[in-house]
Write a protein that holds these residues in place. Structure first.
Motif, PDB file in Angstrom:
ATOM      1  N   LYS A 199      26.699  11.587  39.243  1.00 41.68           N
ATOM      2  CA  LYS A 199      26.866  10.584  39.956  1.00 41.68           C
ATOM      3  C   LYS A 199      28.382   9.739  39.662  1.00 41.68           C
ATOM      4  N   ASP A 200      28.612   9.891  38.352  1.00 41.71           N
ATOM      5  CA  ASP A 200      30.017   9.424  37.818  1.00 41.71           C
ATOM      6  C   ASP A 200      31.189  10.150  38.099  1.00 41.71           C
ATOM      7  N   SER A 201      32.007   9.660  38.513  1.00 42.05           N
ATOM      8  CA  SER A 201      33.552  10.581  38.334  1.00 42.05           C
ATOM      9  C   SER A 201      34.160  10.823  37.161  1.00 42.05           C
ATOM     10  N   VAL A 202      33.873   9.691  36.226  1.00 38.36           N
ATOM     11  CA  VAL A 202      34.751   9.532  34.769  1.00 38.36           C
ATOM     12  C   VAL A 202      33.270   9.886  34.035  1.00 38.36           C
ATOM     13  N   ARG A 243      40.843   2.518  31.393  1.00 37.44           N
ATOM     14  CA  ARG A 243      40.613   3.950  31.787  1.00 37.44           C
ATOM     15  C   ARG A 243      39.409   4.401  32.652  1.00 37.44           C
ATOM     16  N   MET A 244      38.420   3.336  32.737  1.00 37.52           N
ATOM     17  CA  MET A 244      37.291   3.703  33.524  1.00 37.52           C
ATOM     18  C   MET A 244      37.260   2.857  34.893  1.00 37.52           C
ATOM     19  N   GLU A 245      37.257   3.774  35.985  1.00 41.40           N
ATOM     20  CA  GLU A 245      37.394   3.063  37.019  1.00 41.40           C
ATOM     21  C   GLU A 245      36.055   3.141  37.815  1.00 41.40           C
ATOM     22  N   TYR A 246      35.462   2.166  38.262  1.00 38.23           N
ATOM     23  CA  TYR A 246      34.209   2.089  39.144  1.00 38.23           C
ATOM     24  C   TYR A 246      34.752   1.527  40.522  1.00 38.23           C
TER      25      TYR A 246
ATOM     26  N   LYS B  43      28.174  -1.729  34.750  1.00 40.29           N
ATOM     27  CA  LYS B  43      28.464  -0.268  35.212  1.00 40.29           C
ATOM     28  C   LYS B  43      28.511   0.857  34.410  1.00 40.29           C
ATOM     29  N   ALA B  44      29.195   0.558  33.169  1.00 36.10           N
ATOM     30  CA  ALA B  44      29.838   1.563  32.264  1.00 36.10           C
ATOM     31  C   ALA B  44      28.667   1.876  31.051  1.00 36.10           C
ATOM     32  N   LEU B  45      27.725   0.970  30.903  1.00 37.75           N
ATOM     33  CA  LEU B  45      26.674   0.843  29.716  1.00 37.75           C
ATOM     34  C   LEU B  45      25.724   2.203  29.952  1.00 37.75           C
ATOM     35  N   PRO B  46      25.078   2.165  31.446  1.00 40.05           N
ATOM     36  CA  PRO B  46      24.039   3.086  31.690  1.00 40.05           C
ATOM     37  C   PRO B  46      24.170   4.678  31.293  1.00 40.05           C
ATOM     38  N   GLY B  47      25.568   5.289  31.384  1.00 40.58           N
ATOM     39  CA  GLY B  47      25.898   6.485  31.022  1.00 40.58           C
ATOM     40  C   GLY B  47      25.559   6.575  29.779  1.00 40.58           C
ATOM     41  N   ALA B  48      26.030   6.013  29.038  1.00 43.03           N
ATOM     42  CA  ALA B  48      26.251   5.670  27.311  1.00 43.03           C
ATOM     43  C   ALA B  48      24.838   5.684  26.942  1.00 43.03           C
ATOM     44  N   VAL B  49      24.145   4.684  27.595  1.00 39.68           N
ATOM     45  CA  VAL B  49      22.717   4.431  27.177  1.00 39.68           C
ATOM     46  C   VAL B  49      21.743   5.610  27.353  1.00 39.68           C
ATOM     47  N   PHE B  50      21.830   6.521  28.408  1.00 37.17           N
ATOM     48  CA  PHE B  50      21.230   7.639  28.769  1.00 37.17           C
ATOM     49  C   PHE B  50      21.481   8.685  27.717  1.00 37.17           C
ATOM     50  N   GLY B  51      22.647   8.779  27.504  1.00 31.44           N
ATOM     51  CA  GLY B  51      23.090   9.554  26.312  1.00 31.44           C
ATOM     52  C   GLY B  51      22.509   9.208  24.885  1.00 31.44           C
TER      53      GLY B  51
END
Lengths: 258, 108
Positions: A199-202, A243-246, B43-51
């Motif tokens: 789902k994420d691009s980055v 650097r992280m774009e949403y 938005k940024a945390l879930p990816g890291a949390v699942f990892g």
């Protein structure tokens, strides 16, 4: 911004009754909880047996599963119940082991918004597995998303309580031929991780999550790696924010960072 | 420990757990706009949390002794391959789990 905009107001044209809405949400939620059923019954029964052989009646695992509903901390509480009374240590231990829930809450601020009376229960029952499903699943159109998330949470809760109770009742009578069944939980998280990746691009966040946690596991060991991992992840994500774009939420990059 | 002390201990654990779940919602109530930094984290945390949770599931597996995590790695590879192929959650999980159970009960 929610990933599922206005979905809660999307309902079939013929305006179904409340009962139909609830039944449809339950039917949609159940399949996602099947792996949790396997994992929670396995772990819950193990936990109940552990309490039983430690000298507690089935009421203990049943009520603890009901009011605490956080697997790893319940196992450790058994040990604390066998040791001298130390309530502050119990509180501190629960806070530390479950600190990862803080991240779940931050991620769910938007998604649980407007859930009404269900919000309290959704937050109360936000274990690893309920959070993972409720965050990642694309809820089918026409299904009330709050009832969907409510049933995911409720079913998981029921599996855990029934498993723990069963284990507490049967004690050491059961012998397992189900070695390896609890891998269902690992497989579930691998799948959810993959879905997030696609789902994420980055992929900075996913890679950091895997890498930093593994590093901390090697350095701090199985019992102490979660807190250092969380702190490091928080620091690194903050540093890499620009650097992280949403794209779904432009406020993220234009707000403070500008 | 008396029964009262046991009840207090269990309640303390429950309160501690609930604090970690409710705190973000209490600090950032739905009625007020959430600060941009917190929205970014959401938005940024879930990816890291699942990892982190994948690693958490594997925390008691030792790379250096026992089976050297080989059954786990094979089963994760099978789960991943199945999922990238068909993208059906239940199929991937069932396939990976059955693979792991067979490995543990027959091969290792």
């Amino acid at each position: 911004m929610s990933l599922y905009p206005e979905q809660s107001t999307l309902k079939p044209k013929d305006n179904p009754s409340r009962g139909t809405v609830i039944r449809q949400a339950l039917a949609a939620a159940f399949p996602y909880t099947i792996p949790i059923f396997a994992g929670f019954w396995f772990l819950g029964i193990t936990y109940g047996i552990y309490m039983n052989v430690s000298g507690f009646s089935f009421w203990y695992p049943m009520l603890m599963a009901l009011v605490i509903f956080a697997g790893s901390v319940e196992f450790i509480t058994v040990n604390m119940l066998l040791n001298p009374f130390n309530p502050l240590q119990a509180l501190a231990m629960a806070l530390m082991i479950n600190a990862r829930h803080l991240f779940y809450g931050i991620s769910m601020l938007d998604r649980y918004k407007n859930a009404g009376w269900k919000k309290f229960y959704l937050i109360f029952g936000m274990c690893d597995e309920s959070f993972s499903i409720n965050y990642s699943v694309k809820i089918p159109e026409g299904i009330d998303r709050f009832w969907f998330m409510f049933f995911v949470t409720l079913l998981n809760h029921l599996y855990w309580v029934s498993g723990a109770t069963l284990g507490g009742l049967l004690g050491s009578v059961i012998t397992f031929s189900t070695e390896g069944l609890s891998f269902a939980m690992t497989a579930l998280l691998v799948v959810i991780f993959l879905e997030q990746w696609l789902k994420d691009s980055v992929h900075i966040s996913e890679l950091l999550g895997l890498g930093i946690s593994l590093l901390c596991l090697i350095i701090f060991g199985a019992d102490g790696f979660i807190i250092p991992s969380m702190l490091l992840l928080l620091a690194l994500l903050t540093l890499l924010r620009r650097r992280m774009e949403y794209p779904a939420d432009t406020d993220c990059t234009t707000g403070e960072a500008a | 420990m008396t029964l009262t002390q046991q009840i207090i201990t269990i309640l303390m654990v429950a309160i501690g757990t609930m604090l970690t779940r409710f705190l973000p919602f209490l600090i950032f109530p739905a009625g007020k706009p959430t600060p941009p930094y917190i929205r970014f984290l959401g938005k940024a945390l879930p990816g890291a949390v699942f990892g982190m949770l994948v690693i958490y599931c594997l925390k008691d597996v030792s790379i250096f002794s026992g089976n050297h995590a080989i059954p786990e790695l094979i089963a994760i590879a099978v789960t991943t391959a199945l999922h990238l192929w068909r993208r059906q959650m239940l199929l991937s999980i069932a396939g990976g789990t059955i693979c792991y159970m067979l490995l543990m009960q027959l091969a290792f």
